[in-house]
Each structure stands twice: as C-alpha cells, then as structure tokens.
Design a protein around this motif. Structure first.
Motif, PDB file in Angstrom:
ATOM      1  N   ALA A  72       0.802  -1.231   0.000  1.00 16.04           N
ATOM      2  CA  ALA A  72       0.000   0.000   0.000  1.00 16.04           C
ATOM      3  C   ALA A  72       0.834   1.281   0.000  1.00 16.04           C
ATOM      4  O   ALA A  72       0.527   2.210  -0.767  1.00 16.04           O
ATOM      5  N   PRO A  73       1.882   1.401   0.816  1.00 15.67           N
ATOM      6  CA  PRO A  73       2.665   2.647   0.785  1.00 15.67           C
ATOM      7  C   PRO A  73       3.408   2.870  -0.522  1.00 15.67           C
ATOM      8  O   PRO A  73       3.785   4.002  -0.840  1.00 15.67           O
ATOM      9  N   ILE A  74       3.620   1.795  -1.284  1.00 15.06           N
ATOM     10  CA  ILE A  74       4.390   1.905  -2.533  1.00 15.06           C
ATOM     11  C   ILE A  74       3.476   2.156  -3.734  1.00 15.06           C
ATOM     12  O   ILE A  74       3.779   2.970  -4.606  1.00 15.06           O
ATOM     13  N   LEU A  75       2.336   1.466  -3.773  1.00 13.07           N
ATOM     14  CA  LEU A  75       1.462   1.540  -4.944  1.00 13.07           C
ATOM     15  C   LEU A  75       0.143   2.252  -4.674  1.00 13.07           C
ATOM     16  O   LEU A  75      -0.648   2.405  -5.595  1.00 13.07           O
ATOM     17  N   ASP A  76      -0.130   2.672  -3.472  1.00 10.20           N
ATOM     18  CA  ASP A  76      -1.340   3.296  -2.931  1.00 10.20           C
ATOM     19  C   ASP A  76      -2.338   2.211  -2.530  1.00 10.20           C
ATOM     20  O   ASP A  76      -2.372   1.129  -3.110  1.00 10.20           O
ATOM     21  N   ASN A  77      -3.152   2.539  -1.513  1.00 11.99           N
ATOM     22  CA  ASN A  77      -3.988   1.500  -0.904  1.00 11.99           C
ATOM     23  C   ASN A  77      -5.108   0.996  -1.811  1.00 11.99           C
ATOM     24  O   ASN A  77      -5.468  -0.185  -1.769  1.00 11.99           O
ATOM     25  N   VAL A  78      -5.662   1.869  -2.662  1.00 11.45           N
ATOM     26  CA  VAL A  78      -6.728   1.415  -3.564  1.00 11.45           C
ATOM     27  C   VAL A  78      -6.175   0.413  -4.578  1.00 11.45           C
ATOM     28  O   VAL A  78      -6.768  -0.646  -4.813  1.00 11.45           O
ATOM     29  N   LEU A 122      10.813   0.189 -10.502  1.00  9.78           N
ATOM     30  CA  LEU A 122      10.039   0.597  -9.326  1.00  9.78           C
ATOM     31  C   LEU A 122      10.972   1.016  -8.192  1.00  9.78           C
ATOM     32  O   LEU A 122      10.709   1.996  -7.487  1.00  9.78           O
ATOM     33  N   GLY A 123      12.061   0.283  -8.012  1.00 16.36           N
ATOM     34  CA  GLY A 123      13.041   0.644  -6.994  1.00 16.36           C
ATOM     35  C   GLY A 123      13.644   2.012  -7.262  1.00 16.36           C
ATOM     36  O   GLY A 123      13.805   2.832  -6.336  1.00 16.36           O
ATOM     37  N   LEU A 124      13.958   2.288  -8.517  1.00 18.48           N
ATOM     38  CA  LEU A 124      14.510   3.594  -8.891  1.00 18.48           C
ATOM     39  C   LEU A 124      13.481   4.705  -8.683  1.00 18.48           C
ATOM     40  O   LEU A 124      13.833   5.824  -8.282  1.00 18.48           O
TER      41      LEU A 124
END
Length: 431
Positions: free
Chosen positions: A109-115, A234-236
C-alpha cells in the motif's frame, strides 16, 4: 450573495449524492461542475489553469503514473506469487495466514497506494481462502484495514496524502520521517488486535500441501524477465521519490518518468496497461478540485478558514486534536477523498496563522492521520473499502455494511487515540 448561495447549494447537493451513493460519485461530481459552469463560476481558465481554483495536475499525473506502473506489474503474476507464498508460509494456520496477508498489504500500500493494493490483492485473497477452505470475510476486512493504515506511511500511499502533500508542500521524505513511525506502531497493534477481533473465524489448521499439491509460488510468475526489469524501475522510482527535492523533480514527474520507463522495459502494448488505469477515479478527482475551487472563488472557503483560525487562536494543541478526531469522525461517513479536498484549503489558512509551517506544523500531520485513519471506520469511508466490498460481492461472498463497520469502528477508535498520543508527544510534550 445570490451567487454564493447558489454555489454552496450546488456543492452541498453534489456532496450529499457522493456521500449517500444515490448517484455514482463520478456522475455526482461532474454534475456539480456542470451546474457551477451554468451559473458562471467555472470556465476553462478557472478549471484547468488556475492554481487556486482549478485541477491540481500534480495529483492527477502522480496517480496516473502509478496506475500505469501497476498495470504493467499486474501482468507479471507478482501478486498471485505473494498470495501463494503467504499460503505456503502460513503452514495452514489461519491466524498466521492473516498476519502474512496483512504484512503484504501494509508493504504494498505505501508503494502503490492503498486502492491499487486492494484491487490486486483482494481477488487473490479470495482465491487462497477458497483453496484452503477458510471464510474470506476476516481476511478481506483485515486487508482493507491494513492497507488504509499502511497507506498513511508515504506521500503516495493514500489519496488524501497526495492532496495534502501537494497543497502543504510536504515531500516524500517528510512522510517517511513523520508518518512512517506511527504507521509501524499502528500495524503492530492491529496485528495483535486481529487475533482477538477475528478469533471466532480461526478454526483448525489446514493441510496446505494436500490442498495446493505441487502448486508453488514461482508457478504464478508469468514473465520473470519482465518482473525483474519492472522491479528495478520501481526501486529507482522509490529512490527518486525520496530524492525529488534534490533532483528538483515533482513527485508527479517522477511517477510519469517511472511509468514511461516501465512501459519501455516491459515492451507492453498500450491497450494492455491502459485498461488498468482507473479513469473514473481520475475524473472524480478532477471534478472535486473544480467543485471546491468554485467555493474558493465566491469566498466561502476563505470565510470558513477565518472563523476556524479565530476559534483556534494560539491553542494549537486544541486545533490539532479537533482536526485529528474531527477528520476521523467526518471521514467515517464521507469518503475521505472529497472530505480532504474540501478541507485542505481551510487547514492551510489555519496553519498560516501559526508559527510553524509545512512539515513542521502539527496541524498538517493531525489532518493527515485523521483523514487516513478515519477511512477505516465504515464501508463507505474510503475508496479501498468500497473496492473490496464490490469485489467480494461479485465473487459471491458479500460483506455487509455493518459486518465491516463493527470491526472498522473498533480499529479506528484505537488508531485515532494512538495517533493523538503520538502527535501530542512528538509535537507538543517533547518539542
């Protein structure tokens, strides 16, 4: 005066339709914008180009960029892999499976958003529960609660954070410094609480090997080479988010560059990743910005801000307390996205009347915590809640409003109390 009354009436009607879900929220918001245009408050300049009354394009393109990245990642089988991994690692213990799914949700969730997180993880959760013969409701409810708590941690984790961060000038690193510690505390408490909340749903241990047979998590990965490339990008992107002030790049630009790089390295066709973009959500955001901007034009927001600032005076702790619990209570009955959009200009004026500003202001963080955590209270309090309950209903395992709410209210009360103590100790007692 007539124009002000008309604008306020249109806003209240649109907001009521959104809150009660009598009309689809996108239709209600766009209808409100159309009505504002009819009375002469909305034109192309005010809607698309004005910083105070128009669409916040930083928010829109940040969301769009992350949606594209997720659309590509989804095709690799990563999320099915995580669910099967959790099933294997749980050893068939129902509570252990719940903890693992909570940790996955709170990490994603913190990386891709909770929705986006629940859109991807919920269907897989239902599948795993069916395979193991477990009731899906406790796991889906936990998924919602964990993703909403986890989304509090970062600038991109929850839509209210994006809105507040854009208006307040809060950076990705600011959220890591101020929100992440509280998020970790709340997740630990939630994992402990879940053992008690869902105790009646934890039956006997399931023989995972017998149920899953030779099916292993790695079998879910459809394209390992694409997955590796996408995870590197995604890491970058995460590194660039944390360094965006040094790089002089807005988060929206980081997300768009990341989306372009993900599409490039994956060689995905446009129709494949664009179908995963939540166009309705983006349209909803844009309409809300214009609706609230109309109230700014007629002076309603400014007047409310003045009254709030005068009532606060120099009692900053009282203001922070009111914002935190007020946002939690109001957010329980109204989707936290429109609530945040309407309230953020008011909080901005309240902050302007204090000595602290930006990330140093406890008012902004009280607002963030209240808006985010209040989203757990009821089934309609946040987008993630609505999404999961819709997925459950389509899967033939519906979760009622009250079935969710009886757990959501308990968790919300606990998290808000802990959040208030955190705000008090960090910004007042130990300042």
């Amino acid at each position: 005066m007539i124009l002000t009354s008309a604008a306020l009436s249109i806003f209240i009607v649109a907001y009521a339709l959104i809150a009660t879900e009598r009309v689809h929220r996108v239709a209600a918001a766009l209808g409100g914008v159309a009505a504002m245009a009819v009375i002469g408050l909305v034109d192309a300049q005010s809607a698309f180009f004005d910083h105070e009354t128009g669409i916040d394009w930083n928010v829109i393109f940040l969301l769009f960029g992350m949606m594209v990245i997720v659309g590509v990642l989804k095709q690799t089988g990563l999320f099915e892999f995580l669910a099967l991994w959790a099933a294997r690692k749980s050893g068939g213990h129902p509570y252990r499976l719940l903890v693992l799914l909570v940790l996955i949700s709170a990490t994603v969730a913190p990386i891709l958003d909770n929705v986006t997180c629940v859109l991807l993880v919920a269907p897989v959760t239902i599948s795993v529960c069916r395979q193991l013969g477990l009731p899906s409701a406790p796991y889906l409810i936990s998924l919602i609660l964990a993703s909403n708590i986890g989304g509090t941690a970062t600038l991109i984790g929850d839509p209210p954070n994006i809105i507040i961060g854009s208006r307040a000038g809060l950076t990705f690193d600011d959220f890591l410094v101020h929100s992440l510690p509280l998020t970790v505390i709340l997740l630990v408490l939630f994992v402990v609480m879940a053992r008690w909340l869902f105790r009646k749903s934890f039956g006997e241990v399931v023989d995972v090997s017998d149920v899953l047979g030779d099916l292993h998590p790695r079998d879910a990965i459809t394209n390992m080479r694409m997955l590796v490339r996408c995870l590197v990008v995604l890491g970058l992107v995460m590194v660039a988010f944390s360094l965006h002030t040094v790089l002089h790049l807005d988060p929206s630009m980081v997300a768009m560059l990341g989306a372009g790089a993900t599409v490039l390295v994956s060689r995905t066709e446009p129709e494949e990743f664009l179908e995963e973009v939540e166009w309705g959500t983006l349209a909803f955001f844009m309409a809300l910005f214009v609706l609230v901007g109309s109230l700014v034009q007629v002076g309603v927001i400014g007047r409310i801000s003045e009254v709030a600032a005068e009532a606060m005076g120099d009692r900053e702790l009282l203001a922070a307390t009111a914002l935190l619990f007020g946002s939690g209570v109001v957010g329980a009955f109204v989707d936290n996205i429109p609530y945040t959009t309407a309230t953020v200009p008011i909080v901005e004026e309240m902050v302007a009347s204090t000595a602290a500003s930006g990330a140093d202001s406890p008012l902004w963080w009280a607002f963030v915590f209240g808006a985010d955590l209040g989203g757990n209270a009821t089934a309609v309090a946040a987008g993630a809640n609505v999404v999961v309950l819709g997925i459950a209903a389509k899967a033939g395992e519906p979760i009622s409003f009250w079935q969710f709410t009886k757990y959501g209210v308990v968790v919300t009360v606990m998290t808000l109390l802990v959040a208030w103590l955190y705000v008090y100790l960090r910004y007042f007692a130990l300042a």
